[in-house]
Design a protein around this motif. Sequence first.
Motif, PDB file in Angstrom:
ATOM      1  N   PRO A 247       0.820  -1.216   0.000  1.00  0.00           N
ATOM      2  CA  PRO A 247       0.000   0.000   0.000  1.00  0.00           C
ATOM      3  C   PRO A 247       0.855   1.268   0.000  1.00  0.00           C
ATOM      4  CG  PRO A 247      -0.856  -1.582   1.583  1.00  0.00           C
ATOM      5  CD  PRO A 247       0.455  -2.122   1.129  1.00  0.00           C
ATOM      6  N   LEU A 248       0.227   2.372  -0.347  1.00  0.00           N
ATOM      7  CA  LEU A 248       0.897   3.670  -0.374  1.00  0.00           C
ATOM      8  C   LEU A 248       1.064   4.207   1.045  1.00  0.00           C
ATOM      9  CD1 LEU A 248      -0.416   3.289  -3.260  1.00  0.00           C
ATOM     10  CD2 LEU A 248      -0.466   5.777  -3.407  1.00  0.00           C
ATOM     11  N   GLY A 249       2.164   4.959   1.250  1.00  0.00           N
ATOM     12  CA  GLY A 249       2.379   5.604   2.542  1.00  0.00           C
ATOM     13  C   GLY A 249       3.218   4.795   3.507  1.00  0.00           C
ATOM     14  N   ILE A 250       3.778   3.651   3.045  1.00  0.00           N
ATOM     15  CA  ILE A 250       4.587   2.812   3.935  1.00  0.00           C
ATOM     16  C   ILE A 250       6.069   2.988   3.646  1.00  0.00           C
ATOM     17  CG2 ILE A 250       5.082   0.440   4.638  1.00  0.00           C
ATOM     18  CD1 ILE A 250       2.179  -0.261   4.072  1.00  0.00           C
ATOM     19  N   LEU A 251       6.482   2.761   2.402  1.00  0.00           N
ATOM     20  CA  LEU A 251       7.885   2.935   1.984  1.00  0.00           C
ATOM     21  C   LEU A 251       7.961   3.989   0.911  1.00  0.00           C
ATOM     22  CD1 LEU A 251       9.128  -0.776   1.814  1.00  0.00           C
ATOM     23  CD2 LEU A 251       9.591   0.915   3.607  1.00  0.00           C
ATOM     24  N   LYS A 252       8.912   4.916   1.057  1.00  0.00           N
ATOM     25  CA  LYS A 252       8.998   6.029   0.117  1.00  0.00           C
ATOM     26  C   LYS A 252       9.482   5.571  -1.261  1.00  0.00           C
ATOM     27  CE  LYS A 252      10.688  10.754  -0.265  1.00  0.00           C
ATOM     28  NZ  LYS A 252      11.437  11.860   0.396  1.00  0.00           N
ATOM     29  N   ASN A 253      10.530   4.785  -1.291  1.00  0.00           N
ATOM     30  CA  ASN A 253      11.075   4.303  -2.565  1.00  0.00           C
ATOM     31  C   ASN A 253      10.497   2.930  -2.861  1.00  0.00           C
ATOM     32  OD1 ASN A 253      12.815   6.594  -2.908  1.00  0.00           O
ATOM     33  ND2 ASN A 253      14.196   5.700  -1.364  1.00  0.00           N
ATOM     34  N   CYS A 254       9.459   2.923  -3.647  1.00  0.00           N
ATOM     35  CA  CYS A 254       8.736   1.678  -3.906  1.00  0.00           C
ATOM     36  C   CYS A 254       8.318   1.636  -5.369  1.00  0.00           C
ATOM     37  CB  CYS A 254       7.521   1.611  -2.984  1.00  0.00           C
ATOM     38  SG  CYS A 254       6.579   0.091  -3.116  1.00  0.00           S
TER      39      CYS A 254
END
Length: 558
Positions: free
Chosen positions: A474-481
């Motif tokens: 999901p979005l908002g967990i790891l910045k570089n994904c």
Amino acid sequence: MHTTPFKDINPSDLPSPPQATLNIVHACADDSVSNKQLSELVISDLTLTAELLRLVNSSFFGLGSEISSINKAINIIGHRTLRNLALCITVRDAINSDVFAKFDTDSYWRDSLLRAVSARHIGEVLKFDLDDCFTAGLLQDFGIMVLFHLNADKMHQWGTLRLKTPTERYQAEQELFNYTHDQVMQVLGKAWSLPDDLTNAISRHHSIEPDSSDKPKLSAILECADWLASLFSAENKTEALKQSTKLLKKLLLISSDNIDTLLKDIPEQVAQASKALGLHVKTDLDFEQVMREANEKLASDNLSYQELTWKLENTLKERDRLSQELDRELFLAREIQTSLQPAAREKNFPIAGTNISAKELSGDFYDFIELKNGDIYFTVADVSGKGMHAAMLMAKACGLFRCLAKKISKPDQLLSIINSELCETNIKGMFITMIAGIYHPKDKLVDIINAGNPPALLVDKSGNITMIDALTIPLGILKNCDFPVQTFSVKDSSLYLYTDGVSEGKLANNQEIGIDGLKKLIIKISPLEKNERIKNIVSLFNNESALHDDLTMMIIEG
């Protein structure tokens, strides 16, 4: 401190009045004893004779004319009254012994006379034998003196004990001695061979129920007398007044209007009884002062109650006002959320969707945007959690998607930018599951990204279903994904996008539908128009029971 166990009490341990007095008590209870025999028995003890004649001629016990002989007294008052007078002398002499030399007997007699006179007044209202009531009232708490007699090292506790209400005092006795005065009177009644009716009434005046017969019990009179007397002795006069009123009505059917009448003459009657028995105790009782103290506290309590009620009413009004304001704010917030969703389109438009909130505000959202080249950006997303914080993050993500979709043509780049923004400013622990992509109407293709969302379902006209699973977090967990793009043809097919509120939705039987159940349902309703299919699906969960989660669904048709 050592406490004498109740089971170890022997008659020889108990205070013992003169045998001559007890002999008279026993003789009075014997129907075979004549007036002459009883007179001879009394006259054999000159001191007792003088005491009885003094009592009979006193203003308290007197009969209106002077009686100069025991024989005449017995003929007039009868055996029962003589027995009661003898018992009064018996109790007086038992307590005035050297055993209680260091005990505050004045205060004990004052309290006992209060009970005796109160019982006599109640008896007068109920047409009971007045001497029976007075004698029983005088004896009813005599057991407390026996307790102190057996536990002389605790006599200093009397000053504290007598200031309590009857209930408090009874409990304190149990804690102090491990038994109570009414239990003692059962033993004493046998030791002194007291009449059964008197012993039973005294030993049961703390454990009675309303009488079903027409005639109240003497034990009930004694309990009420105990509480009336406590109005003059107990510190908590308000409780004494409340309980007196309650018991007189409950046990004896005497209205509260009669209480003042019962109490008013008590101080004078106590003084007369004290003089008659030769006790000479202080009887500085002030009825007006007693009632003033009780009523002032009662009025204070009532005022406090009224103030508390007033404060509660105002607090409830304030709560209602704030609740109305909050409802208005939530309504406006929901209106704003609704405005962020795309407007309904004509039936031949390839995309349809819906969002139903489990609470006032939703943490789900869906959107689609037509680009200048005819392509359509779309998304279905679910913010972790519920309530205001989820709704605010939803609004932020929705705004980012709508703004960036107009400038960025590649879905993976779009989600990467949104993810970076969320990671920089997001509240720790919150994230967004999202399916997003572009639909190309000309060639019936979709470029789609599933970031932590339940699998999209691609259903062709033959009923075959392809699951498009999540390939990234999901979005908002790891910045570089990375956000891998998958491409599918939707020609002659329908693409179902939804949040977990649908796949984990509870049916009417409280069972979760699950992915497999959702698949079966989709096949079953496939002939329906896409908007009708959406309504059909969400209606299964949006029943009479409360929603467990927000419901969001979108269908794209090729």
